[in-house]
Design a protein around this motif. Sequence first.
Motif, PDB file in Angstrom:
ATOM      1  N   ARG A 142      -3.385  -0.780  -7.450  1.00 28.87           N
ATOM      2  CA  ARG A 142      -2.622  -0.440  -8.649  1.00 28.87           C
ATOM      3  C   ARG A 142      -2.598  -1.560  -9.678  1.00 28.87           C
ATOM      4  O   ARG A 142      -2.643  -1.327 -10.870  1.00 28.87           O
ATOM      5  CB  ARG A 142      -1.192  -0.037  -8.286  1.00 28.87           C
ATOM      6  CG  ARG A 142      -0.347   0.305  -9.532  1.00 28.87           C
ATOM      7  CD  ARG A 142       0.935   0.981  -9.162  1.00 28.87           C
ATOM      8  NE  ARG A 142       1.784   1.239 -10.303  1.00 28.87           N
ATOM      9  CZ  ARG A 142       1.772   2.345 -11.038  1.00 28.87           C
ATOM     10  NH1 ARG A 142       0.928   3.317 -10.741  1.00 28.87           N
ATOM     11  NH2 ARG A 142       2.593   2.501 -12.048  1.00 28.87           N
TER      12      ARG A 142
ATOM     13  N   ASN B 202      -8.573  -4.018  -5.215  1.00 34.24           N
ATOM     14  CA  ASN B 202      -8.187  -3.223  -4.048  1.00 34.24           C
ATOM     15  C   ASN B 202      -7.779  -4.104  -2.872  1.00 34.24           C
ATOM     16  O   ASN B 202      -7.120  -3.646  -1.943  1.00 34.24           O
ATOM     17  CB  ASN B 202      -9.347  -2.318  -3.608  1.00 34.24           C
ATOM     18  CG  ASN B 202      -9.600  -1.216  -4.620  1.00 34.24           C
ATOM     19  OD1 ASN B 202      -8.690  -0.814  -5.330  1.00 34.24           O
ATOM     20  ND2 ASN B 202     -10.831  -0.751  -4.689  1.00 34.24           N
TER      21      ASN B 202
ATOM     22  N   ASP C 125       0.774  -1.261   0.000  1.00 37.51           N
ATOM     23  CA  ASP C 125       0.000   0.000   0.000  1.00 37.51           C
ATOM     24  C   ASP C 125       0.797   1.298   0.000  1.00 37.51           C
ATOM     25  O   ASP C 125       0.308   2.320  -0.466  1.00 37.51           O
ATOM     26  CB  ASP C 125      -1.035   0.053   1.129  1.00 37.51           C
ATOM     27  CG  ASP C 125      -2.098  -1.027   0.997  1.00 37.51           C
ATOM     28  OD1 ASP C 125      -2.154  -1.661  -0.081  1.00 37.51           O
ATOM     29  OD2 ASP C 125      -2.845  -1.260   1.963  1.00 37.51           O
ATOM     30  N   LYS C 126       1.981   1.336   0.600  1.00 33.60           N
ATOM     31  CA  LYS C 126       2.779   2.555   0.479  1.00 33.60           C
ATOM     32  C   LYS C 126       4.256   2.219   0.592  1.00 33.60           C
ATOM     33  O   LYS C 126       4.613   1.151   1.111  1.00 33.60           O
ATOM     34  CB  LYS C 126       2.361   3.598   1.506  1.00 33.60           C
ATOM     35  CG  LYS C 126       2.607   3.218   2.941  1.00 33.60           C
ATOM     36  CD  LYS C 126       2.306   4.386   3.869  1.00 33.60           C
ATOM     37  CE  LYS C 126       2.838   4.078   5.272  1.00 33.60           C
ATOM     38  NZ  LYS C 126       3.287   5.231   6.001  1.00 33.60           N
TER      39      LYS C 126
ATOM     40  N   PHE D 242       0.903   0.622  -4.528  1.00 38.21           N
ATOM     41  CA  PHE D 242      -0.293   1.319  -4.070  1.00 38.21           C
ATOM     42  C   PHE D 242      -1.526   0.425  -4.180  1.00 38.21           C
ATOM     43  O   PHE D 242      -1.654  -0.364  -5.122  1.00 38.21           O
ATOM     44  CB  PHE D 242      -0.520   2.599  -4.873  1.00 38.21           C
ATOM     45  CG  PHE D 242       0.588   3.612  -4.744  1.00 38.21           C
ATOM     46  CD1 PHE D 242       1.476   3.578  -3.678  1.00 38.21           C
ATOM     47  CD2 PHE D 242       0.742   4.617  -5.688  1.00 38.21           C
ATOM     48  CE1 PHE D 242       2.496   4.515  -3.558  1.00 38.21           C
ATOM     49  CE2 PHE D 242       1.751   5.554  -5.583  1.00 38.21           C
ATOM     50  CZ  PHE D 242       2.642   5.510  -4.522  1.00 38.21           C
ATOM     51  N   LYS D 243      -2.421   0.623  -3.227  1.00 37.16           N
ATOM     52  CA  LYS D 243      -3.664  -0.146  -3.172  1.00 37.16           C
ATOM     53  C   LYS D 243      -4.401  -0.080  -4.511  1.00 37.16           C
ATOM     54  O   LYS D 243      -4.658   0.999  -5.030  1.00 37.16           O
ATOM     55  CB  LYS D 243      -4.536   0.483  -2.094  1.00 37.16           C
ATOM     56  CG  LYS D 243      -5.500  -0.445  -1.396  1.00 37.16           C
ATOM     57  CD  LYS D 243      -6.198   0.357  -0.291  1.00 37.16           C
ATOM     58  CE  LYS D 243      -7.175  -0.454   0.496  1.00 37.16           C
ATOM     59  NZ  LYS D 243      -6.644  -1.660   1.098  1.00 37.16           N
TER      60      LYS D 243
ATOM     61  N   ILE E 152       6.815   4.862   1.414  1.00 36.96           N
ATOM     62  CA  ILE E 152       7.469   5.736   2.381  1.00 36.96           C
ATOM     63  C   ILE E 152       7.301   5.198   3.807  1.00 36.96           C
ATOM     64  O   ILE E 152       6.194   4.916   4.247  1.00 36.96           O
ATOM     65  CB  ILE E 152       6.883   7.159   2.267  1.00 36.96           C
ATOM     66  CG1 ILE E 152       7.268   7.768   0.918  1.00 36.96           C
ATOM     67  CG2 ILE E 152       7.328   8.038   3.412  1.00 36.96           C
ATOM     68  CD1 ILE E 152       6.560   9.065   0.606  1.00 36.96           C
TER      69      ILE E 152
ATOM     70  N   LEU F 147      -2.429  -2.043 -16.398  1.00 34.66           N
ATOM     71  CA  LEU F 147      -3.189  -1.508 -17.523  1.00 34.66           C
ATOM     72  C   LEU F 147      -3.530  -2.566 -18.557  1.00 34.66           C
ATOM     73  O   LEU F 147      -4.627  -2.599 -19.070  1.00 34.66           O
ATOM     74  CB  LEU F 147      -2.437  -0.367 -18.208  1.00 34.66           C
ATOM     75  CG  LEU F 147      -2.443   0.963 -17.458  1.00 34.66           C
ATOM     76  CD1 LEU F 147      -1.549   1.970 -18.151  1.00 34.66           C
ATOM     77  CD2 LEU F 147      -3.854   1.517 -17.324  1.00 34.66           C
TER      78      LEU F 147
ATOM     79  N   ARG G  53       5.660   0.593  -7.806  1.00 38.92           N
ATOM     80  CA  ARG G  53       4.643   1.034  -6.839  1.00 38.92           C
ATOM     81  C   ARG G  53       3.817  -0.126  -6.291  1.00 38.92           C
ATOM     82  O   ARG G  53       3.457  -1.032  -7.042  1.00 38.92           O
ATOM     83  CB  ARG G  53       3.685   2.034  -7.495  1.00 38.92           C
ATOM     84  CG  ARG G  53       4.341   3.351  -7.756  1.00 38.92           C
ATOM     85  CD  ARG G  53       3.383   4.405  -8.265  1.00 38.92           C
ATOM     86  NE  ARG G  53       4.099   5.669  -8.319  1.00 38.92           N
ATOM     87  CZ  ARG G  53       4.045   6.543  -9.336  1.00 38.92           C
ATOM     88  NH1 ARG G  53       3.267   6.303 -10.361  1.00 38.92           N
ATOM     89  NH2 ARG G  53       4.749   7.639  -9.286  1.00 38.92           N
TER      90      ARG G  53
END
Lengths: 424, 167
Positions: free
Chosen positions: A387, A391, A273-274, A384-385, A276, A365, A382
């Motif tokens: 992506r 989800n 999810d992230k 990210f949730k 950082i 994509l 990445r």
Amino acid sequence: MGMNIVEKIMARSSGRSVVRPGDLVVVKVETAVLTDMAFIADHSDKLKLPKTLHDPDKVIIINDHITPPKDLATAEGVLRSRTFALKTGVRFHDIGANQGICHQVLADHAYALPGTVLVCGDSHSCSSGALNCCARGLGTTDILYTFCTGQTWFKVGETVRYEFTGELQKGVSAKDVFLYIAGKYGDHVNCNIEFGGPAADSFSLDARRTLSTMAAEVSVEFAVWEPNAQLAEYVKARNHRPFQMTYPDPDAAYLDVRAIELRPIEPYVALPDKVINNTVPVSQLGEKIKVDQCCVGSCANSTLEDLEAVAEILKGRKIADRVRFLVTPGSQLVYREAAKRGIINILIEAGCLLTPPTCGVCAGLNNGVLAGEEVCITATTRNFKGRMGSNSAKIYLGSPAVIAASAVTGHITDPRGFLEVNSK
Amino acid sequence: MKITGRVWKFEANINTDVIMPGFTQLLPPAERPQHAFSPNRPGWTKLVQIGDIIVADKNFGTGSSRPAARVLKDLGIGCLLAESINGLFFRNCVNEPFHALEVVGVIDAFQEGDVAEVDFDKATVTNTRTGQVLQGQVWPEALLKILNAGGIMSLLESEGLLGDDYI
Ligand code: SF4
């Protein structure tokens, strides 16, 4: 007081003698790039493009995000990109011998020139900082402004310098160094990164690109490396335009100078999810994390070196049952070279699926989309949730070696054990 | 310009994949806003009213160059107030244009549902419940020029630089 690399390139490109953090500068752009995505995103209903280009020689179009197209809408987008490139006569990379992910293509042909400004409509454009280039991702409309005027603006940020010392352990790579930095230092919003130090030369251009590319994930503006003699040779052999290798002044000012000792860095992963402040060494994961899908690819990890790292682990081994391993060479050039060296064969023998050299799995994509609750470990950019699809899918990030080792065992695995066995 | 609206709060490091999920990039622009924040706040867009304000912690909009600022604008968000705004996202705000200010202290000064009064040109923000006034960062002149032209595409168009000969 002197200037650091970013300040020097900003000064030269804006015709000023001095540039300091906080200055708003208007700069001449040496290279401006759009991908196929620009021709579908945002303008699909009323596409407006420049009537004439300020300088067609400085413009490049690269089809990578939605190429080859998967449906009618993307096919129309790719067609517009093709028509625009052919009518304007700019440098154009479409399906064929020199296609690839934009940032890999910019490095393959040394389009990104040391000491100059490059803008591209993709957020990982800081990637070309590996070539000592002030490169930045901007939105499509921003790039169209540059196409028309040859210029753009920047608010010059403070710079953090990372000084590398020592030597990486076998099985640890630039991706791990990045994940270590992202975990320890967090975001770099509105700041630049400068990479250098006594051990900087131990990072190849491919490794440098991984670090510069991933710097987008700590929200950097520019992520520029100190150049070296190999870089000058590399660029001269591929691009005949003049360039200026740019070093920091000895008395340059930085927001912070951080010494990074390479030896203690272990293989790392980013948790879902992230990125950082969300990374841990694989050795400290605790529980066994089973994986459904493994990927190596994207503008961060699809270089020849990355494919070599995967092959080193997969040679003579098989991918675990019920695990899917998708590998994306960054460009046709990388693909050809990997084939010549026998790397592609090793990957196929082990059970990998090779995908076209496009963004593909990275952005969910056009292939490798994840279903609900599936777990993926990926050497892309990445986590990210949502992506890569659902989800509720979980995306872990790691280095190509970590991904390959995990594909063999079926759960997230430290690659160092495999490499020790190999060397016995 | 003055903007007044009800506040929705968001945490630090909100990324563009949640503001504008990947698949929506392939949808027509009019269909994108309804999916905003669907990965982390499903159903939220149904609650949003025109003119609402987003108050966020550090680094709002980190991630890709996709036109996520336009999605918030098209959703009807009147203004973004954040502790800090990701550099690339901020440029997209300028170019749309979408009103967005960096205001240190804003995350603690507001509760969700408070009403914020924003004087955009002066970059001041008032919480109507507490009366607290915060000073944000004023946009530089060059960027206000783009804002006042109606965004970067309008600016280029007014200078006669755009055409549609390629489609
Ligand atoms: S590979 Fe992924 S991160 Fe890189 S340009 Fe493509 S979509 Fe973006």
